[in-house]
Write an enzyme that holds these catalytic residues in place. Structure first.
Site, PDB file in Angstrom:
ATOM      1  CE  LYS A 207      -3.706   2.340   2.539  1.00  0.00           C
ATOM      2  NZ  LYS A 207      -4.602   2.299   3.719  1.00  0.00           N
ATOM      3  CE  LYS A 259      -6.479   2.046  -0.716  1.00  0.00           C
ATOM      4  NZ  LYS A 259      -7.184   2.080   0.589  1.00  0.00           N
TER       5      LYS A 259
END
Length: 338
Positions: A207, A259
């Site tokens: 992320k 992400k």
């Protein structure tokens, strides 16, 4: 003037003509290397405490802050569309330094989990965001030290408590999005220790500290000042993602995530090539908002852009995609396959 005698290049009969497999919709379907199916899509959904009716999110046209009742209806719609799951995010009325609303059985997210599970049962994988940022008054994903830094290990204690609260509410899968070192192992041990052996763990393994989260901050009414660069990944780094993924898998992650998705397709492809567990990718709020804004101005074909963007995430290797277009896209896919 002498006419050129140079022969015109003509493909030799029987030799390769790559266009042969592009000549009709049926031929293109037959030759397609990558497909998107509704079961591979997950709908992120926001539920806000104290709302009397759903509230539009201005930076994400078509996306709402739900009431508990409207969230139930949205979950039913998602199940009827054949989606794989929903990922729930809670927006509380009150916040504090340690995010106590995240572990309160009567907190908005835990109530929403129970609502959706009661409404759709096993027709969807009911997933819950496991992070403190929506519940803290400082907006960070963890507990702070006296100097204002995020305390990794103190945060892990809160994550374990949050995982148990979500599992007790009925979550099928908990999504660890805080990027604390050791979070998967601590949560897995906590769940197993309380008998929640079948509750799955999704690790937001790669992320990044991205600019593409901006509209999400409106959706959860973020109170963050500053940034999260000390714990989310540096956008400059690619190899580091593999290290994060390997650690999370070793600690017991059932699914790993990249992400954002579109700006990190190279990372996603790397992760898909080396992961021994399913790989998810999150098409984040900024990616959604850019397409919607361009389409609203008539600059792009909205349906084609949405479909192509999700297809590209699947093509890069995602086994399932979190996208705010999940229900709408599922409807289009079903139309095409009739």
């Amino acid at each position: 003037m002498t006419q050129s005698t140079t022969p015109r290049a003509v493909p030799t009969p029987g030799r390769t003509r790559l266009r042969r497999l592009r000549q009709s919709p049926a031929m293109r379907r037959l030759a397609a290397e990558t497909r998107v199916h509704p079961a591979e899509l997950v709908l992120p959904a926001f539920v806000k405490e104290g709302l009397a009716e759903p509230r539009p999110i201005t930076s994400m046209p078509g996306v709402l802050q739900h009431t508990r009742d409207s969230l139930r209806r949205a979950a039913v719609e998602a199940a009827e569309a054949g989606l794989g799951g929903v990922m729930l995010f809670g927006v509380p009325e009150r916040r504090d330094a340690t995010g106590t609303g995240a572990t309160d059985p009567d907190g908005i997210l835990n109530l929403a989990i129970a609502d959706v599970v009661a409404e759709v049962g096993d027709a969807l994988v009911v997933q819950a965001d496991l992070c403190l940022d929506e519940f803290t008054d400082h907006g960070h994903c963890g507990v702070l030290t006296a100097s204002g830094a995020v305390d990794n290990d103190a945060t892990l204690v809160r994550y374990a408590e949050m995982a148990l609260a979500q599992a007790r509410a009925g979550a099928h899968l908990v999504g660890l999005s805080g990027m604390m070192d050791g979070q998967v192992a601590v949560v897995r041990d906590a769940l197993d220790g309380e008998g929640f052996l079948d509750t799955a763990v999704l690790a937001y393994a790669a992320k990044y500290a991205s600019a593409f989260y901006g509209p999400f901050r409106e959706a959860v009414e973020s109170t963050l000042e500053g940034d999260r660069r000390t714990y989310q990944m540096d956008p400059a780094n690619r190899r580091e993602a593999a290290r994060e993924v390997m650690v999370d898998i070793a600690e017991g992650a059932d699914v790993v995530m990249v992400k954002p998705a579109l700006a990190y397709l190279d990372v996603l492809a790397d992760v898909a090539a080396m992961s021994t567990v399913p790989v998810a990718a999150y098409q984040v709020s900024g990616e959604y908002a850019m397409v919607e804004a361009a389409a609203a101005n008539g600059w792009i074909d909205r349906r084609r852009a949405v479909t192509e963007s999700v297809l590209s995430i699947r093509r890069a290797g995602a086994d399932h995609v979190l996208t705010y277009w999940a229900v709408e896209l599922a409807g289009w896919l079903q139309e095409e396959n009739r």
